[in-house]
Design a protein around this motif. Structure first.
Motif, PDB file in Angstrom:
ATOM      1  N   LEU A 145       0.823  -1.203   0.000  1.00  0.00           N
ATOM      2  CA  LEU A 145       0.000   0.000   0.000  1.00  0.00           C
ATOM      3  C   LEU A 145       0.861   1.259   0.000  1.00  0.00           C
ATOM      4  O   LEU A 145       0.490   2.265  -0.619  1.00  0.00           O
ATOM      5  N   SER A 146       2.000   1.215   0.677  1.00  0.00           N
ATOM      6  CA  SER A 146       2.905   2.365   0.630  1.00  0.00           C
ATOM      7  C   SER A 146       3.423   2.588  -0.787  1.00  0.00           C
ATOM      8  O   SER A 146       3.483   3.733  -1.265  1.00  0.00           O
ATOM      9  N   ALA A 147       3.788   1.501  -1.455  1.00  0.00           N
ATOM     10  CA  ALA A 147       4.228   1.636  -2.850  1.00  0.00           C
ATOM     11  C   ALA A 147       3.086   2.128  -3.740  1.00  0.00           C
ATOM     12  O   ALA A 147       3.298   2.929  -4.654  1.00  0.00           O
ATOM     13  N   GLN A 148       1.874   1.655  -3.464  1.00  0.00           N
ATOM     14  CA  GLN A 148       0.718   2.108  -4.246  1.00  0.00           C
ATOM     15  C   GLN A 148       0.466   3.599  -4.059  1.00  0.00           C
ATOM     16  O   GLN A 148       0.202   4.324  -5.026  1.00  0.00           O
ATOM     17  N   GLU A 149       0.540   4.074  -2.807  1.00  0.00           N
ATOM     18  CA  GLU A 149       0.334   5.497  -2.568  1.00  0.00           C
ATOM     19  C   GLU A 149       1.432   6.330  -3.216  1.00  0.00           C
ATOM     20  O   GLU A 149       1.156   7.412  -3.754  1.00  0.00           O
TER      21      GLU A 149
END
Length: 312
Positions: free
Chosen positions: A116-120
């Motif tokens: 999710l951090s990479a997605q954000e």
């Protein structure tokens, strides 16, 4: 055949064969068994079998409970554990299963957090490129169209004005997409303003959103605010696309324990037993990152209710 019935069948076969040998074998202790003695032996065998079945059922019941939990476990709903009952290897097996769940939930939360951090970060990059590259290019095109339209004859000017309006609409749509990918208002003005802007965006799209954000909310970390915003965004998107709702209530309030609760309730057709899609599972993964509890259920009078409880 289950383990219980395999063990029980083996014991029953051994005891039955032993009883038949005692009854009908030519070699006896003193004399051939009479009818009363045969009935006593058969009754004793039956009692032994019943006692054996009860003991096996009690002894293997922890395995049955473990099997039920293993078939229904969901890592997006953590906390399900079994009490280590039973003797010897059965208790050790349940303890090992609980330890395995602890590791899986920890690894799942860690990997989901990295994803999710990479997605954000990717959303932020795409939103920045849409705003800086495509947005500036379309703005330059609008200025050129305006300049050319002033020097053009009337028929051509009308067509250029229509093209200019279409380009302006495209620019507004790109800015809207960029805001949804990375809400700048969340970083600049905070969660309350971001939810106000989000509710206004869906209201202009034809969905009546009644927003209620309490003013005495505690100070929240940035990652918690982002999860609250994304859950509200996904809930409003589902209400607009799938529920055929007309009104949605969005409430963000403080809980008694010092945490916050987000509630998004619509008046649509509800879940109707439909399986959870990628959107709801994504909300559950986000909730796990901050230790929050997410519930998605149909309302008593219809519609769908999404509640996210964030502990203090």
């Amino acid at each position: 055949m289950s383990l219980f019935w395999r063990i029980f069948s083996l014991n029953a076969a051994v005891l039955t064969v032993a009883a038949l040998v005692l009854l009908f074998a030519p070699v006896t202790v003193s004399a051939t068994a009479r009818l009363a003695e045969a009935l006593i032996i058969l009754a004793g065998t039956a009692v032994t079998l019943v006692a054996n079945a009860v003991m096996l059922r009690v002894g293997l019941s922890p395995l049955a409970r473990l099997t039920r939990v293993m078939t229904t476990i969901d890592l997006l709903r953590p906390g399900t554990r079994l009490v280590a009952r039973g003797q010897g290897e059965i208790a050790q097996l349940i303890t090992a299963f609980n330890a395995m769940l602890d590791r899986l939930e920890t690894e799942r939360a860690s990997s989901a957090g990295r994803a999710l951090s990479a997605q954000e970060a990717e959303r932020h990059r795409i939103a920045q490129e849409l705003h800086d590259e495509i947005g500036q290019t379309l703005t330059a095109v609008l200025l050129d169209l305006k300049r050319v339209a002033k020097a053009s004859p009337d028929p051509v000017r009308d067509q250029l004005l229509q093209v200019q309006e279409s380009t302006r609409n495209s620019l507004d749509e790109i800015r809207r997409i960029a805001r949804r990918l990375r809400p700048g208002v969340l970083d600049e003005l905070g969660l309350a303003s971001a939810l106000r802007a989000l509710a206004g965006e869906f209201t202009t799209a034809g969905l009546a959103v009644r927003r209620q954000v309490h003013s005495d909310l505690p100070v929240l970390p940035k990652e918690v605010e982002l999860v609250l915003y994304r859950v509200a965004q996904e809930s409003l998107t589902n209400a607009a696309r799938h529920s055929a709702a007309q009104h949605v209530d969005l409430v963000l309030s403080e809980q008694n324990d010092g945490g916050v609760r987000l509630c998004v309730r619509d008046d649509g057709r509800g879940l109707r037993g439909a399986p959870e899609g990628a959107g709801i599972r994504g909300m559950r993964e986000r909730a796990l990152l901050i230790g929050a509890d997410l519930s998605v259920e149909s309302g008593v009078t219809g519609g769908t209710s999404v509640q996210l409880s964030v502990p203090a």
